[in-house]
Design an enzyme around this catalytic site. Structure first.
Site, mmCIF file in Angstrom:
data_model
loop_
_atom_site.group_PDB
_atom_site.id
_atom_site.type_symbol
_atom_site.label_atom_id
_atom_site.label_comp_id
_atom_site.label_asym_id
_atom_site.label_seq_id
_atom_site.Cartn_x
_atom_site.Cartn_y
_atom_site.Cartn_z
ATOM 1 N N LEU A 22 0.889 -1.136 0.162
ATOM 2 C CA LEU A 22 0.259 -0.146 -0.104
ATOM 3 C C LEU A 22 0.772 1.174 -0.125
ATOM 4 C CD1 LEU A 22 -2.910 1.116 0.034
ATOM 5 C CD2 LEU A 22 -2.801 1.111 2.498
ATOM 6 N N LYS A 116 0.707 11.160 18.506
ATOM 7 C CA LYS A 116 0.640 9.560 18.770
ATOM 8 C C LYS A 116 -0.422 9.200 19.121
ATOM 9 C CE LYS A 116 5.503 8.837 20.011
ATOM 10 N NZ LYS A 116 5.494 7.133 19.632
ATOM 11 N N CYS A 521 6.550 3.638 7.389
ATOM 12 C CA CYS A 521 6.596 2.444 8.463
ATOM 13 C C CYS A 521 7.868 2.696 9.033
ATOM 14 C CB CYS A 521 6.732 1.442 7.426
ATOM 15 S SG CYS A 521 4.891 1.073 6.586
ATOM 16 N N HIS A 646 19.929 16.172 24.322
ATOM 17 C CA HIS A 646 19.006 16.719 23.622
ATOM 18 C C HIS A 646 17.668 16.141 23.510
ATOM 19 C CE1 HIS A 646 17.625 18.297 19.675
ATOM 20 N NE2 HIS A 646 17.286 17.174 19.485
ATOM 21 N N HIS A 699 13.128 21.817 10.038
ATOM 22 C CA HIS A 699 12.373 21.121 8.908
ATOM 23 C C HIS A 699 12.023 21.692 7.544
ATOM 24 C CE1 HIS A 699 10.902 19.255 12.537
ATOM 25 N NE2 HIS A 699 10.684 18.068 11.751
ATOM 26 N N CYS A 731 17.349 21.006 15.974
ATOM 27 C CA CYS A 731 17.495 19.260 16.034
ATOM 28 C C CYS A 731 18.550 19.010 14.916
ATOM 29 C CB CYS A 731 16.354 18.588 15.655
ATOM 30 S SG CYS A 731 16.092 16.926 15.948
HETATM 31 N N1 GLN Z 1 22.057 13.542 17.341
HETATM 32 C C1 GLN Z 1 20.759 13.192 16.383
HETATM 33 C C2 GLN Z 1 21.028 14.031 15.252
HETATM 34 O O1 GLN Z 1 21.349 14.930 15.085
HETATM 35 C C3 GLN Z 1 19.473 13.675 17.169
HETATM 36 C C4 GLN Z 1 18.258 13.372 16.516
HETATM 37 C C5 GLN Z 1 17.082 13.681 17.186
HETATM 38 O O2 GLN Z 1 16.823 14.257 18.051
HETATM 39 N N2 GLN Z 1 15.945 12.856 16.931
HETATM 40 O O3 GLN Z 1 20.355 13.672 14.218
HETATM 41 ZN ZN ZN Z 2 15.955 16.347 18.113
#
Ligand code: GLN
Ligand code: ZN
Length: 760
Positions: A22, A116, A521, A646, A699, A731
């Protein structure tokens, strides 16, 4: 008297297909490589396979209505007319294309938010409710699937999520109001949907109310009685399904509801059975775990069910604990695993194996255990072998956990002393800049990894390619003039898989996919045995990266809670024990890094919030062992070693004390998207250690303006002493391209320098 028949049924089935058919079809459709009719046809074939697989396991009812092109809660938004008005679509005449736009966004509208599904790794699309939301029944989705299954000669039981859970899972938008007030308008629409379903000639309708396993406000709990009095007017029997936790606290209410049956999750909450043994209607016992990959001990299951059948007679039904949506499809295709880990293979059961187990249970109840003696013996033998296996129960691991030094999870000195020692050698400017770990995972990196896995690239050549990447990442960071560097994680496919492959006690499947959302997935590692670290995992990479530069290189580890949370975890010992085992293994890595001169080490825990139990009463116990595991993972390190952590993309406000209790020297945390609102919570709580709030969203390829970053940094400086403030993105950067990454970081560094000059 004839034999009392025990009914078996399935609450829901995986939708994406054994080979993710799918997913691939959807994605081709989205790329306009597949016509709509072809997608519909592929889905139809998949549904038939799913139903036939259920029927082959002798269930009395196959589940219908749970199949979805994206998400069953989105289907319900369509069925109740509650799709977000901002799209301007007509829920009564929604095209497939529009359906996908709701899920994925379009040029004018962002996608419906996802979150979630309870404490699973599945994400549903969050209904958007407004004070003036109007509902309108559109039962097509259910009616069509019923007709389709019936045309195949199958006996069906339609499945739909109930109105209280549906409302509960939604979010209020626009002017302030309480979505509970929409219930009165929603129930008649449900009545109309149920009536249309019943008109198709079904005996039972399964209505899922998993919200009952949460801490629902009293007003919501009280509403069940009236709502189900109305819904039970439908011309079919209602099986009210609960799962993911105990509903014992609502036993009196549930036993009094005018429904015809009740499903309980007896895997997650076996103890709740005693509260329902005197139930006078159909009791569906969820006894086969619907959300992991482990084989059941069928004799033990029957030990519970046989006395129950003696009490309930034909009112006993048996089922998996919840929808099988959360388990991979078929173990039989895992031939590699079978060859490599034959013992482990015997302990596993995916969806098809689980419906097989259900059938054995049913036959044993209907014809006696002797009728399925061979199957029961096999199940017992596997359980016994697993219980006593030296491959998974390692004395040295248990001993090490039992004999940890006193206060092993405490740093030698308090933060104030540590940070002074760290600053002394680190010698960083105010507002030190750093990144979260990963740099762009370019095509080049992924091709090298794929070639290496296929044997087309030698280990030496692969590692040389990774070293080249690392050197590039280091040079870029030097040029950008970042203060604390990272090696970029080029050698890592995934932040959990990478460590799982290097730790003992982990195994990997080839097709063990479970749906995360839509066409996405995941294939979680399997933690099946006691965890040890045979050899250092990251040291030579970090060491190499450090050798390239005079600046400080930050070591990078995934934390024990995140590794646990994103894996299929063994169920024969407590999760807390597994987590501590991982932590202790990681602590060896931390000390090895330290020895190698890597004295800034980040231990990522983005998944710590996800592990929170559904009921608040259980939060403390979880946060206690999760925190201990995190701290244990740096046990024994020196005061002047700086431990970072983090976290990202979760609601942290309500667990701040637990985050502070991690006692990381520095926390970097995603905040830019909420305009630093999260920071207020940290400040209100008086978060004591160093903190690096993310200053731009990773992002998007969009390069933030200097003004935007300056605005965020000033906001942060207003509430956090400059001595404790770090500057970093939200991130990791692995999903970005290089061009934008360099531009984005450049703005970040430039703004930081400007503010530094001001502060000096
Ligand atoms: N150290 C990871 C990265 O930089 C942390 C990823 C995350 O927070 N999901 O990709
Ligand atoms: Zn992160």
């Amino acid at each position: 008297m004839g034999i009392l028949h025990t009914t078996s049924h399935i609450l829901g089935f995986p939708r994406v297909g054994a080979k993710r058919e799918l997913k691939f079809a959807q994605e081709r459709y989205w790329r306009k490589e597949l016509a709509e009719q072809d997608l519909l046809d592929i889905a139809k074939v998949l549904r038939e396979k799913n139903w036939r697989n259920q029927a082959a396991s002798n269930v009395d009812f196959v589940a219908v209505g749970d199949f979805t092109f994206y998400d069953h809660i989105l289907d319900l938004q369509v069925a109740t007319g509650a799709i977000p008005a901002r799209f301007g679509f007509d829920s009564q005449n929604l095209t497939l294309d529009q359906y996908f736009q709701l899920a994925r966004g379009n040029k004018a509208q962002f996608a419906i938010e996802m979150t979630k599904w309870f404490d699973t790794n599945y994400h549903y699309l969050v209904p958007e409710f407004h004070a003036n939301t109007e509902f309108k029944p559109n039962p097509t989705h259910y009616v069509n699937q019923i007709r389709e299954a019936k045309a195949l000669g199958l006996t069906v039981k339609p499945v739909i999520v109930g109105p209280l859970t549906f409302l509960w899972l939604g979010k209020e938008k626009g002017a302030a109001f309480n979505r509970f007030d929409l219930l009165a308008k929603l129930v008649p629409v449900y009545q109309a949907i149920l009536a249309a379903i019943a008109a198709e000639g079904v005996e039972w309708i399964q209505i899922d109310e998993p919200a009952l396993a949460l801490d629902l406000p009293a007003e919501w709990v009280a509403a069940y009685e009236g709502v189900y009095a109305q819904l039970s007017q439908v011309n079919a029997k209602i099986l009210l399904a609960t799962y993911f936790g105990s509903v014992a606290e609502h036993a009196a209410l549930l036993k009094g509801l005018p429904v015809d049956g009740l499903h309980l999750d007896l895997v997650r909450a076996p103890e709740q059975l005693s509260a329902f043994e005197d139930y006078t209607k159909v009791l569906s016992a969820g006894v086969i775990e619907g959300r992991n990959i482990w084989r059941a001990n069928l004799n033990q299951v029957l030990d519970v069910l046989e006395p129950l059948k003696a009490k309930l007679g034909e009112r006993l039904w048996v089922a998996p604990s919840c929808s099988l949506l959360h388990t991979p499809y078929d173990l039989a295709v895992e031939t590699q695993l079978q060859e490599k880990n034959p013992y482990l293979y015997r302990w596993l059961a995916f969806t098809l194996q689980k419906v097989g187990e259900l059938n054995v249970v049913k036959q044993a109840l209907n014809q006696g255990r002797d009728a399925v003696r061979a199957e029961l013996d096999d199940s017992q033998a596997a359980a016994d072998a697993r219980a006593s296996s030296k491959l998974i129960h390692k004395a040295e691991v248990a001993e090490r956990l039992a004999n940890l030094p006193a206060n092993a999870d405490q740093r030698k000195s308090p933060f104030a002393e540590r940070i002074a020692q760290q600053n002394a050698w680190l010698n960083l400017p105010v507002l030190p800049t750093t990144t979260i770990g990963s740099f762009p995972q370019t095509l080049q990196i992924r091709h090298a990894r794929a070639a290496f896995k296929k044997g087309e690239l030698s280990l030496e050549d692969y590692e040389a390619a990774m070293r080249k990447e690392i050197e590039y990442v280091v040079r870029q960071q030097e040029e950008l003039d970042l203060d604390v560097l990272v090696h970029g994680e080029a050698e890592r496919n995934d932040m959990v898989e990478y460590f799982g492959e290097l730790l003992d006690g982990f195994a990997f499947t080839k097709f063990g996919w479970v749906q995360s959302y839509g066409s996405r997935c995941v294939k979680p590692p399997v933690i099946f045995g006691d965890v040890t670290r045979p050899t250092p995992m990251t040291v030579r990479w970090s060491e190499y990266a450090q050798s390239l530069t005079n600046r400080v290189m930050k070591g990078m580890l995934t934390g024990p809670v995140t590794i646990l949370q994103w894996s299929f975890v063994r169920n024969d010992i407590p999760r807390s024990t597994v987590c501590k085992q991982i932590a202790v293994a990681l602590s060896d890595e931390v000390l090895d890094l330290e020895k190698a001169g890597i004295k800034v080490i980040q231990i990522d825990e983005p998944a710590i919030r996800e592990g929170l139990p559904l009921k608040r009463a259980d939060w403390d116990a979880y946060l206690q062992w999760a925190g201990e595991a995190f701290r244990l993972s740096s046990m024994g390190c020196q005061d002047d070693t700086q431990i970072h952590t983090h976290m990202c993309y979760s609601e942290f406000n309500d667990i701040l004390p637990a985050i502070a209790a991690l006692d990381a020297d520095v926390i970097t945390i995603e905040t830019s998207r909420s305009d630093m609102d999260l920071l207020d919570a940290f400040v209100k709580f008086n978060y004591p250690n160093d903190i690096g709030p993310g200053v731009y969203d990773i992002h998007s390829p969009r390069v933030p303006t200097a003004n935007e970053i300056e605005h965020l940094l000033r906001k942060a400086l207003n509430v956090i002493p400059k001595e404790r403030l770090w500057v970093n993105p939200d991130c990791g950067l692995k999903t970005r391209g290089w061009t934008e990454t360099v531009e984005q970081l450049k703005v970040m560094v430039d703004v930081t320098k400007k503010l530094r000059a001001e502060l000096a």
